[in-house]
Design a protein around this motif. Structure first.
Motif, PDB file in Angstrom:
ATOM      1  N   PHE A  23       0.826  -1.209   0.000  1.00 37.35           N
ATOM      2  CA  PHE A  23       0.000   0.000   0.000  1.00 37.35           C
ATOM      3  C   PHE A  23       0.860   1.258   0.000  1.00 37.35           C
ATOM      4  N   LEU A  24       1.957   1.241   0.745  1.00 30.36           N
ATOM      5  CA  LEU A  24       2.810   2.425   0.842  1.00 30.36           C
ATOM      6  C   LEU A  24       3.478   2.782  -0.480  1.00 30.36           C
ATOM      7  N   ILE A  25       3.708   1.800  -1.363  1.00 28.27           N
ATOM      8  CA  ILE A  25       4.348   2.128  -2.638  1.00 28.27           C
ATOM      9  C   ILE A  25       3.364   2.179  -3.803  1.00 28.27           C
ATOM     10  N   SER A  26       2.215   1.489  -3.693  1.00 25.73           N
ATOM     11  CA  SER A  26       1.303   1.459  -4.839  1.00 25.73           C
ATOM     12  C   SER A  26       0.002   2.197  -4.615  1.00 25.73           C
ATOM     13  N   GLY A  27      -0.366   2.425  -3.371  1.00 24.69           N
ATOM     14  CA  GLY A  27      -1.659   3.019  -3.086  1.00 24.69           C
ATOM     15  C   GLY A  27      -2.730   1.937  -3.084  1.00 24.69           C
ATOM     16  N   CYS A  28      -3.968   2.360  -3.147  1.00 24.65           N
ATOM     17  CA  CYS A  28      -5.095   1.433  -3.068  1.00 24.65           C
ATOM     18  C   CYS A  28      -5.493   1.031  -4.490  1.00 24.65           C
ATOM     19  N   GLY A  29      -4.855  -0.003  -4.995  1.00 22.36           N
ATOM     20  CA  GLY A  29      -5.117  -0.457  -6.356  1.00 22.36           C
ATOM     21  C   GLY A  29      -5.073  -1.963  -6.466  1.00 22.36           C
ATOM     22  N   ALA A  30      -4.956  -2.433  -7.693  1.00 22.71           N
ATOM     23  CA  ALA A  30      -4.975  -3.873  -7.965  1.00 22.71           C
ATOM     24  C   ALA A  30      -3.854  -4.611  -7.249  1.00 22.71           C
ATOM     25  N   ASP A  31      -2.640  -4.070  -7.265  1.00 26.11           N
ATOM     26  CA  ASP A  31      -1.517  -4.749  -6.610  1.00 26.11           C
ATOM     27  C   ASP A  31      -1.757  -4.902  -5.111  1.00 26.11           C
ATOM     28  N   PHE A  32      -2.357  -3.914  -4.494  1.00 26.19           N
ATOM     29  CA  PHE A  32      -2.658  -3.965  -3.066  1.00 26.19           C
ATOM     30  C   PHE A  32      -3.658  -5.084  -2.771  1.00 26.19           C
ATOM     31  N   PHE A  33      -4.734  -5.159  -3.561  1.00 23.32           N
ATOM     32  CA  PHE A  33      -5.753  -6.179  -3.315  1.00 23.32           C
ATOM     33  C   PHE A  33      -5.248  -7.585  -3.655  1.00 23.32           C
ATOM     34  N   ILE A  34      -4.411  -7.692  -4.669  1.00 21.82           N
ATOM     35  CA  ILE A  34      -3.786  -8.985  -4.979  1.00 21.82           C
ATOM     36  C   ILE A  34      -2.924  -9.436  -3.812  1.00 21.82           C
ATOM     37  N   ASN A  35      -2.197  -8.499  -3.221  1.00 22.25           N
ATOM     38  CA  ASN A  35      -1.337  -8.860  -2.097  1.00 22.25           C
ATOM     39  C   ASN A  35      -2.149  -9.267  -0.880  1.00 22.25           C
ATOM     40  N   ILE A  36      -3.264  -8.613  -0.633  1.00 20.97           N
ATOM     41  CA  ILE A  36      -4.131  -9.023   0.478  1.00 20.97           C
ATOM     42  C   ILE A  36      -4.594 -10.456   0.259  1.00 20.97           C
ATOM     43  N   LEU A  37      -5.028 -10.753  -0.961  1.00 21.15           N
ATOM     44  CA  LEU A  37      -5.485 -12.110  -1.281  1.00 21.15           C
ATOM     45  C   LEU A  37      -4.367 -13.130  -1.084  1.00 21.15           C
ATOM     46  N   LEU A  38      -3.174 -12.821  -1.592  1.00 18.02           N
ATOM     47  CA  LEU A  38      -2.048 -13.743  -1.453  1.00 18.02           C
ATOM     48  C   LEU A  38      -1.651 -13.933   0.007  1.00 18.02           C
ATOM     49  N   THR A  39      -1.743 -12.886   0.800  1.00 21.36           N
ATOM     50  CA  THR A  39      -1.402 -12.993   2.219  1.00 21.36           C
ATOM     51  C   THR A  39      -2.434 -13.847   2.949  1.00 21.36           C
ATOM     52  N   ILE A  40      -3.699 -13.722   2.566  1.00 20.79           N
ATOM     53  CA  ILE A  40      -4.741 -14.555   3.169  1.00 20.79           C
ATOM     54  C   ILE A  40      -4.531 -16.026   2.798  1.00 20.79           C
ATOM     55  N   LEU A  41      -4.137 -16.267   1.549  1.00 22.56           N
ATOM     56  CA  LEU A  41      -3.912 -17.637   1.089  1.00 22.56           C
ATOM     57  C   LEU A  41      -2.681 -18.273   1.720  1.00 22.56           C
ATOM     58  N   GLY A  42      -1.755 -17.469   2.109  1.00 19.95           N
ATOM     59  CA  GLY A  42      -0.535 -17.973   2.743  1.00 19.95           C
ATOM     60  C   GLY A  42       0.411 -16.816   2.970  1.00 19.95           C
ATOM     61  N   TYR A  43       1.024 -16.796   4.109  1.00 18.77           N
ATOM     62  CA  TYR A  43       1.885 -15.670   4.460  1.00 18.77           C
ATOM     63  C   TYR A  43       3.072 -15.536   3.507  1.00 18.77           C
ATOM     64  N   LEU A  44       3.644 -16.655   3.069  1.00 14.92           N
ATOM     65  CA  LEU A  44       4.807 -16.617   2.180  1.00 14.92           C
ATOM     66  C   LEU A  44       4.485 -16.018   0.803  1.00 14.92           C
ATOM     67  N   PRO A  45       3.387 -16.419   0.135  1.00 13.65           N
ATOM     68  CA  PRO A  45       3.092 -15.790  -1.156  1.00 13.65           C
ATOM     69  C   PRO A  45       2.898 -14.274  -1.050  1.00 13.65           C
ATOM     70  N   GLY A  46       2.323 -13.816   0.043  1.00 14.88           N
ATOM     71  CA  GLY A  46       2.161 -12.377   0.247  1.00 14.88           C
ATOM     72  C   GLY A  46       3.495 -11.667   0.347  1.00 14.88           C
ATOM     73  N   HIS A  47       4.444 -12.303   1.041  1.00 13.59           N
ATOM     74  CA  HIS A  47       5.784 -11.722   1.161  1.00 13.59           C
ATOM     75  C   HIS A  47       6.507 -11.688  -0.184  1.00 13.59           C
ATOM     76  N   VAL A  48       6.439 -12.789  -0.905  1.00 16.41           N
ATOM     77  CA  VAL A  48       7.131 -12.857  -2.197  1.00 16.41           C
ATOM     78  C   VAL A  48       6.595 -11.770  -3.130  1.00 16.41           C
ATOM     79  N   HIS A  49       5.294 -11.642  -3.198  1.00 12.20           N
ATOM     80  CA  HIS A  49       4.672 -10.619  -4.060  1.00 12.20           C
ATOM     81  C   HIS A  49       5.068  -9.214  -3.614  1.00 12.20           C
ATOM     82  N   ALA A  50       5.012  -8.951  -2.315  1.00 18.38           N
ATOM     83  CA  ALA A  50       5.340  -7.621  -1.804  1.00 18.38           C
ATOM     84  C   ALA A  50       6.791  -7.249  -2.087  1.00 18.38           C
ATOM     85  N   PHE A  51       7.709  -8.188  -1.838  1.00 12.57           N
ATOM     86  CA  PHE A  51       9.120  -7.874  -2.074  1.00 12.57           C
ATOM     87  C   PHE A  51       9.432  -7.742  -3.564  1.00 12.57           C
TER      88      PHE A  51
END
Length: 91
Positions: A23-51
């Motif tokens: 959110f801090l680098i992209s704002g409230c957009g598609a990448d943010f919501f994709i990352n929320i979904l990936l984090t819910i599905l598993g903590y590791l996929p959320g980290h990989v996507h964010a980094f």
């Protein structure tokens, strides 16, 4: 020095809460919501996507060009740089 400090703070935030880092680098957009979904599905996929998004963001800030695959935020694709097109017509 200020750029390095902000990058380190962003990495620390992303370690604990990946969607907040995105959110801090992209704002409230598609990448943010994709990352929320990936984090819910598993903590590791959320980290990989964010980094990955942070890597693209900072590589663009340092002059890298081209479209990064899987990145939907124009802000990340441009590395936070704003395009000024005031009063011009783009074709």
């Amino acid at each position: 020095m200020a750029g390095t400090c902000s990058m380190l703070c962003l990495i620390l935030v992303t370690l604990f809460i990946p969607p907040l880092g995105v959110f801090l680098i992209s704002g409230c957009g598609a990448d943010f919501f994709i990352n929320i979904l990936l984090t819910i599905l598993g903590y590791l996929p959320g980290h990989v996507h964010a980094f990955y998004l942070e890597y693209v963001y900072y590589s663009r800030r340092n002059g890298a060009t081209g479209q990064a695959p899987g990145v939907y935020s124009d802000r990340i694709q441009r590395g936070g740089h704003h395009e000024t097109t005031y009063g011009t017509i783009q074709h």
